[in-house]
Motif scaffolding. Structure first.
Motif, PDB file in Angstrom:
ATOM      1  N   VAL A   1      55.376  24.329  23.160  1.00  0.00           N
ATOM      2  CA  VAL A   1      55.627  25.016  24.420  1.00  0.00           C
ATOM      3  C   VAL A   1      54.399  25.865  24.748  1.00  0.00           C
ATOM      4  O   VAL A   1      53.825  26.510  23.872  1.00  0.00           O
ATOM      5  CB  VAL A   1      56.899  25.885  24.308  1.00  0.00           C
ATOM      6  CG1 VAL A   1      57.063  26.803  25.508  1.00  0.00           C
ATOM      7  CG2 VAL A   1      58.128  24.996  24.155  1.00  0.00           C
ATOM      8  N   CYS A   2      53.992  25.863  25.993  1.00  0.00           N
ATOM      9  CA  CYS A   2      52.829  26.627  26.447  1.00  0.00           C
ATOM     10  C   CYS A   2      53.066  28.124  26.244  1.00  0.00           C
ATOM     11  O   CYS A   2      54.073  28.651  26.699  1.00  0.00           O
ATOM     12  CB  CYS A   2      52.570  26.335  27.918  1.00  0.00           C
ATOM     13  SG  CYS A   2      51.271  27.351  28.612  1.00  0.00           S
ATOM     14  N   PRO A   3      52.142  28.832  25.551  1.00  0.00           N
ATOM     15  CA  PRO A   3      52.336  30.264  25.319  1.00  0.00           C
ATOM     16  C   PRO A   3      52.145  31.099  26.578  1.00  0.00           C
ATOM     17  O   PRO A   3      52.549  32.262  26.619  1.00  0.00           O
ATOM     18  CB  PRO A   3      51.266  30.607  24.269  1.00  0.00           C
ATOM     19  CG  PRO A   3      50.227  29.548  24.414  1.00  0.00           C
ATOM     20  CD  PRO A   3      50.922  28.320  24.919  1.00  0.00           C
ATOM     21  N   ASP A   4      51.557  30.532  27.601  1.00  0.00           N
ATOM     22  CA  ASP A   4      51.303  31.292  28.830  1.00  0.00           C
ATOM     23  C   ASP A   4      52.447  31.175  29.841  1.00  0.00           C
ATOM     24  O   ASP A   4      52.898  32.156  30.399  1.00  0.00           O
ATOM     25  CB  ASP A   4      50.007  30.826  29.483  1.00  0.00           C
ATOM     26  CG  ASP A   4      48.780  31.367  28.757  1.00  0.00           C
ATOM     27  OD1 ASP A   4      48.960  32.202  27.857  1.00  0.00           O
ATOM     28  OD2 ASP A   4      47.668  30.945  29.086  1.00  0.00           O
ATOM     29  N   CYS A   5      52.918  29.955  30.096  1.00  0.00           N
ATOM     30  CA  CYS A   5      53.926  29.784  31.154  1.00  0.00           C
ATOM     31  C   CYS A   5      55.218  29.171  30.632  1.00  0.00           C
ATOM     32  O   CYS A   5      56.128  28.908  31.405  1.00  0.00           O
ATOM     33  CB  CYS A   5      53.364  28.960  32.306  1.00  0.00           C
ATOM     34  SG  CYS A   5      53.116  27.224  31.909  1.00  0.00           S
ATOM     35  N   LEU A   6      55.298  28.933  29.309  1.00  0.00           N
ATOM     36  CA  LEU A   6      56.511  28.447  28.659  1.00  0.00           C
ATOM     37  C   LEU A   6      56.953  27.065  29.143  1.00  0.00           C
ATOM     38  O   LEU A   6      58.122  26.707  29.044  1.00  0.00           O
ATOM     39  CB  LEU A   6      57.658  29.460  28.800  1.00  0.00           C
ATOM     40  CG  LEU A   6      57.356  30.863  28.249  1.00  0.00           C
ATOM     41  CD1 LEU A   6      58.553  31.778  28.445  1.00  0.00           C
ATOM     42  CD2 LEU A   6      56.979  30.807  26.765  1.00  0.00           C
TER      43      LEU A   6
ATOM     44  N   GLN B   1      47.371  20.512  25.962  1.00  0.00           N
ATOM     45  CA  GLN B   1      47.083  21.004  27.295  1.00  0.00           C
ATOM     46  C   GLN B   1      48.374  21.124  28.090  1.00  0.00           C
ATOM     47  O   GLN B   1      49.231  20.238  28.058  1.00  0.00           O
ATOM     48  CB  GLN B   1      46.128  20.041  27.999  1.00  0.00           C
ATOM     49  CG  GLN B   1      45.608  20.579  29.304  1.00  0.00           C
ATOM     50  CD  GLN B   1      44.502  19.704  29.874  1.00  0.00           C
ATOM     51  OE1 GLN B   1      44.218  18.621  29.380  1.00  0.00           O
ATOM     52  NE2 GLN B   1      43.877  20.189  30.933  1.00  0.00           N
ATOM     53  N   CYS B   2      48.496  22.234  28.801  1.00  0.00           N
ATOM     54  CA  CYS B   2      49.683  22.471  29.617  1.00  0.00           C
ATOM     55  C   CYS B   2      49.533  21.768  30.962  1.00  0.00           C
ATOM     56  O   CYS B   2      48.499  21.891  31.600  1.00  0.00           O
ATOM     57  CB  CYS B   2      49.858  23.975  29.822  1.00  0.00           C
ATOM     58  SG  CYS B   2      51.220  24.373  30.925  1.00  0.00           S
ATOM     59  N   PRO B   3      50.559  21.028  31.387  1.00  0.00           N
ATOM     60  CA  PRO B   3      50.454  20.321  32.667  1.00  0.00           C
ATOM     61  C   PRO B   3      50.645  21.247  33.870  1.00  0.00           C
ATOM     62  O   PRO B   3      50.393  20.854  34.998  1.00  0.00           O
ATOM     63  CB  PRO B   3      51.574  19.282  32.599  1.00  0.00           C
ATOM     64  CG  PRO B   3      52.576  19.893  31.684  1.00  0.00           C
ATOM     65  CD  PRO B   3      51.816  20.749  30.698  1.00  0.00           C
ATOM     66  N   ARG B   4      51.078  22.480  33.639  1.00  0.00           N
ATOM     67  CA  ARG B   4      51.365  23.362  34.756  1.00  0.00           C
ATOM     68  C   ARG B   4      50.259  24.390  34.997  1.00  0.00           C
ATOM     69  O   ARG B   4      49.791  24.561  36.105  1.00  0.00           O
ATOM     70  CB  ARG B   4      52.694  24.069  34.524  1.00  0.00           C
ATOM     71  CG  ARG B   4      53.067  24.984  35.680  1.00  0.00           C
ATOM     72  CD  ARG B   4      54.402  25.624  35.463  1.00  0.00           C
ATOM     73  NE  ARG B   4      55.498  24.696  35.765  1.00  0.00           N
ATOM     74  CZ  ARG B   4      56.771  24.943  35.470  1.00  0.00           C
ATOM     75  NH1 ARG B   4      57.110  26.058  34.863  1.00  0.00           N
ATOM     76  NH2 ARG B   4      57.702  24.076  35.779  1.00  0.00           N
ATOM     77  N   CYS B   5      49.848  25.083  33.935  1.00  0.00           N
ATOM     78  CA  CYS B   5      48.790  26.073  34.095  1.00  0.00           C
ATOM     79  C   CYS B   5      47.522  25.558  33.434  1.00  0.00           C
ATOM     80  O   CYS B   5      47.457  24.419  33.014  1.00  0.00           O
ATOM     81  CB  CYS B   5      49.224  27.424  33.506  1.00  0.00           C
ATOM     82  SG  CYS B   5      49.296  27.464  31.715  1.00  0.00           S
ATOM     83  N   ALA B   6      46.532  26.348  33.281  1.00  0.00           N
ATOM     84  CA  ALA B   6      45.251  25.877  32.755  1.00  0.00           C
ATOM     85  C   ALA B   6      45.159  26.003  31.242  1.00  0.00           C
ATOM     86  O   ALA B   6      44.106  25.792  30.667  1.00  0.00           O
ATOM     87  CB  ALA B   6      44.112  26.652  33.408  1.00  0.00           C
ATOM     88  N   TRP B   7      46.259  26.342  30.577  1.00  0.00           N
ATOM     89  CA  TRP B   7      46.186  26.593  29.145  1.00  0.00           C
ATOM     90  C   TRP B   7      45.795  25.348  28.360  1.00  0.00           C
ATOM     91  O   TRP B   7      46.265  24.246  28.614  1.00  0.00           O
ATOM     92  CB  TRP B   7      47.521  27.119  28.613  1.00  0.00           C
ATOM     93  CG  TRP B   7      47.457  27.417  27.138  1.00  0.00           C
ATOM     94  CD1 TRP B   7      46.969  28.543  26.568  1.00  0.00           C
ATOM     95  CD2 TRP B   7      47.862  26.557  26.069  1.00  0.00           C
ATOM     96  NE1 TRP B   7      47.049  28.424  25.197  1.00  0.00           N
ATOM     97  CE2 TRP B   7      47.581  27.229  24.866  1.00  0.00           C
ATOM     98  CE3 TRP B   7      48.427  25.281  26.023  1.00  0.00           C
ATOM     99  CZ2 TRP B   7      47.860  26.673  23.628  1.00  0.00           C
ATOM    100  CZ3 TRP B   7      48.691  24.720  24.778  1.00  0.00           C
ATOM    101  CH2 TRP B   7      48.425  25.424  23.594  1.00  0.00           C
ATOM    102  N   MET B   8      44.930  25.553  27.389  1.00  0.00           N
ATOM    103  CA  MET B   8      44.550  24.493  26.483  1.00  0.00           C
ATOM    104  C   MET B   8      44.266  25.145  25.138  1.00  0.00           C
ATOM    105  O   MET B   8      43.668  26.214  25.077  1.00  0.00           O
ATOM    106  CB  MET B   8      43.284  23.818  26.989  1.00  0.00           C
ATOM    107  CG  MET B   8      43.021  22.491  26.341  1.00  0.00           C
ATOM    108  SD  MET B   8      41.581  21.705  27.092  1.00  0.00           S
ATOM    109  CE  MET B   8      40.306  22.487  26.138  1.00  0.00           C
TER     110      MET B   8
HETATM  111 ZN   LIG Z   1      51.198  26.682  30.807  1.00  0.00          ZN
END
Ligand SMILES: [Zn+2]
Ligand SMILES: [Zn+2]
Length: 73
Positions: free
Chosen positions: A20-25, A43-50
């Motif tokens: 799970v993305c730590p930034d936007c869950l 890589q998160c498909p929603r925000c830029a997190w990688m």
């Molecule tokens: Zn994210």
């Protein structure tokens, strides 16, 4: 033990753990999973997190119906 509304019951370790993305869950929706890149990063498909796989959160889901809202019993 964890319990799902579909009737599945099991140990914490029997649940399916998804990144799970730590930034936007983002990560629990089937069509919106965290992407595994060819270089091994996630890589998160929603925000830029990688980041590396160990930087992502790991959350349990029902292995049968992928429901993330499991009840502790
Ligand atoms: Zn994210
Ligand atoms: Zn279930």
């Amino acid at each position: 033990m964890l319990e799902c509304t579909c009737g599945w019951k099991g140990d914490d370790k029997e649940a399916a753990f998804v990144p799970v993305c730590p930034d936007c869950l983002t990560g629990h929706i089937k069509t919106f999973r965290i992407l595994k890149r060819r270089d091994g990063k996630l890589q998160c498909p929603r925000c830029a997190w990688m980041g590396d796989p160990e930087e992502a959160l790991r959350e349990p889901e029902c292995p049968k119906c992928a429901n993330p809202y499991l009840k502790k019993v």
